[in-house]
Design a protein around this motif. Structure first.
Motif, PDB file in Angstrom:
ATOM      1  N   PHE A 139      34.985  23.991  21.123  1.00  0.00           N
ATOM      2  CA  PHE A 139      34.924  22.631  21.656  1.00  0.00           C
ATOM      3  C   PHE A 139      35.440  21.585  20.669  1.00  0.00           C
ATOM      4  CE2 PHE A 139      30.657  23.233  19.828  1.00  0.00           C
ATOM      5  CZ  PHE A 139      30.516  22.090  19.047  1.00  0.00           C
ATOM      6  N   SER A 140      35.484  21.933  19.385  1.00  0.00           N
ATOM      7  CA  SER A 140      36.024  21.006  18.386  1.00  0.00           C
ATOM      8  C   SER A 140      37.455  21.352  17.991  1.00  0.00           C
ATOM      9  CB  SER A 140      35.139  21.003  17.127  1.00  0.00           C
ATOM     10  OG  SER A 140      35.065  22.301  16.566  1.00  0.00           O
ATOM     11  N   ASP A 141      38.023  22.361  18.661  1.00  0.00           N
ATOM     12  CA  ASP A 141      39.387  22.808  18.374  1.00  0.00           C
ATOM     13  C   ASP A 141      40.344  22.184  19.385  1.00  0.00           C
ATOM     14  OD1 ASP A 141      41.807  24.586  18.717  1.00  0.00           O
ATOM     15  OD2 ASP A 141      40.859  25.632  17.035  1.00  0.00           O
ATOM     16  N   GLU A 142      41.259  21.373  18.901  1.00  0.00           N
ATOM     17  CA  GLU A 142      42.165  20.641  19.791  1.00  0.00           C
ATOM     18  C   GLU A 142      43.028  21.580  20.619  1.00  0.00           C
ATOM     19  OE1 GLU A 142      45.683  17.219  19.511  1.00  0.00           O
ATOM     20  OE2 GLU A 142      44.397  17.656  17.776  1.00  0.00           O
ATOM     21  N   GLU A 143      43.493  22.667  20.010  1.00  0.00           N
ATOM     22  CA  GLU A 143      44.347  23.613  20.741  1.00  0.00           C
ATOM     23  C   GLU A 143      43.573  24.285  21.866  1.00  0.00           C
ATOM     24  OE1 GLU A 143      47.169  27.541  19.868  1.00  0.00           O
ATOM     25  OE2 GLU A 143      46.306  26.384  18.201  1.00  0.00           O
ATOM     26  N   TYR A 144      42.326  24.677  21.596  1.00  0.00           N
ATOM     27  CA  TYR A 144      41.492  25.291  22.630  1.00  0.00           C
ATOM     28  C   TYR A 144      41.272  24.314  23.781  1.00  0.00           C
ATOM     29  CZ  TYR A 144      37.260  26.856  25.030  1.00  0.00           C
ATOM     30  OH  TYR A 144      36.356  27.217  25.990  1.00  0.00           O
ATOM     31  N   MET A 145      40.938  23.076  23.459  1.00  0.00           N
ATOM     32  CA  MET A 145      40.671  22.083  24.492  1.00  0.00           C
ATOM     33  C   MET A 145      41.913  21.800  25.322  1.00  0.00           C
ATOM     34  SD  MET A 145      37.475  21.523  24.337  1.00  0.00           S
ATOM     35  CE  MET A 145      37.490  20.192  25.551  1.00  0.00           C
TER      36      MET A 145
END
Length: 268
Positions: A139-145
Motif C-alpha cells: 500500500f506504500s509502494d507507488e508501483e503496486y498502487m
C-alpha cells in the motif's frame, strides 16, 4: 421478464475504450452481471436503473437501454475533442465526457470527473480479493498502487483525504437484511489518520470499517467497542452465527490502516 436486446451499452463501452470489467465498475456491478445486461437479459429493478442513470446522466435512458430517440439531452452526439482522459489503475487511459479533471488529495489517490453540475464520479484504487495479500506490503509502494484497477462512486462534491475501495469476500457480514455487506460487494472507505486513533472512532456515524491488520490482512467489520486508553478494537460480524464469526479484539499496534466505509457498491 423485460428484455432490451436493442440497447447501446456496447456502443458506449467501445467508445470509452474500456474493458467489460471496467465498464461494469462504472455501473457498480460484477463483470458477469454486465455480460447479461449488454445481452438485454438482466432484470432491471429500481436500483439498477438508478445506477445506470447516475453513471451516465448525460445519456438519455431510452437511447441507452432501448436504442430509441436521441442520445443526449442536447441532441447532438458528443464529439471526441470534448472527451478528456481518465487514467485507470493499470496504466491505461479511457475517454470520459468531461473536461474538468481535478486531483484533490496530496497523494493523488482520487480523481474527480464532472458528469453534470454538482455531480462527480470519484475514481479510487480498487483492492480486489486477489490483491489483498499484496496490499499488506504494497500500500506504500507507488508501483503496486499504480497497477491496481479503478473503481468509481458518485459524489456531490470534491472530497479531501485518501479513499480506497476493497472487494468483499465471504458471508461474515451477511445477516439476511438490506444492511448486509455481501460477497462480491465493493466497499469504499476514507483513510483515518493514525494520530486520530487516540480519539473515539465515529461509530455512530459510520457503521462499517476496513481494518488493515499486519497479520490478519484486510478485515471488513463493525466496531463494537473502541478502548481508547489501551488501544484495543473489538470487531463484530453481522452474521448471527457467533460460533463461526465471534467478536474479537485487535491491538491498534498491529494495525497499519483504518478506513470508515462511505459507500457500498452491490455485486447484484
Amino acid at each position: 421478464m423485460e428484455t432490451y436486446p436493442n440497447n447501446n451499452f456496447e456502443v458506449l463501452r467501445l467508445e470509452l475504450s474500456v474493458t467489460n470489467r471496467e465498464f461494469a465498475s462504472l455501473l457498480g456491478v460484477r463483470e458477469q452481471v454486465y455480460s447479461r445486461i449488454k445481452k438485454g437479459e438482466y432484470p432491471l429493478g429500481l436500483m439498477m436503473k438508478t445506477r445506470i442513470q447516475k453513471a451516465f446522466p448525460h445519456i438519455k435512458y431510452d437511447w441507452l437501454l432501448y436504442g430509441r430517440g436521441d442520445r443526449t439531452d442536447t441532441g447532438p452526439r458528443i464529439q471526441s475533442e470534448t472527451v478528456s482522459t481518465v487514467h485507470m489503475g493499470n496504466g491505461r487511459s479511457i475517454g470520459y465526457f468531461s473536461d474538468d479533471v481535478k486531483f484533490i488529495d496530496e497523494n493523488k489517490n482520487n480523481i474527480f470527473f464532472e458528469v453534470s453540475p454538482g455531480r462527480y464520479l470519484m475514481q479510487t484504487k480498487l483492492v480486489t480479493e486477489k490483491a489483498k495479500a499484496g496490499y499488506l506490503s504494497g500500500f506504500s509502494d507507488e508501483e503496486y498502487m499504480d497497477d491496481l484497477p479503478a473503481h468509481f462512486i458518485t459524489v456531490n462534491e470534491f472530497h479531501k483525504g485518501a479513499y480506497r475501495s476493497f472487494e468483499v469476500s465471504g458471508d461474515s457480514m451477511t445477516d439476511g437484511t438490506d444492511a448486509s455487506v455481501l460477497d462480491g460487494d465493493i466497499v469504499t472507505g476514507r483513510l483515518i489518520k493514525r494520530e486520530l486513533w487516540q480519539s473515539k472512532f465515529h461509530t455512530h456515524k459510520y457503521r462499517y470499517w476496513v481494518v488493515v491488520h499486519r497479520y490478519e490482512g484486510v478485515i471488513i467489520k463493525e466496531i463494537a467497542n473502541h478502548d481508547v486508553s489501551n488501544g484495543i478494537l473489538t470487531l463484530r460480524s453481522l452474521n448471527a452465527d457467533k460460533t463461526k464469526y465471534p467478536d474479537f479484539e485487535v491491538n491498534l499496534d498491529d494495525v497499519d490502516q483504518i478506513f470508515n466505509v462511505v459507500d457500498i457498491s452491490r455485486s447484484l
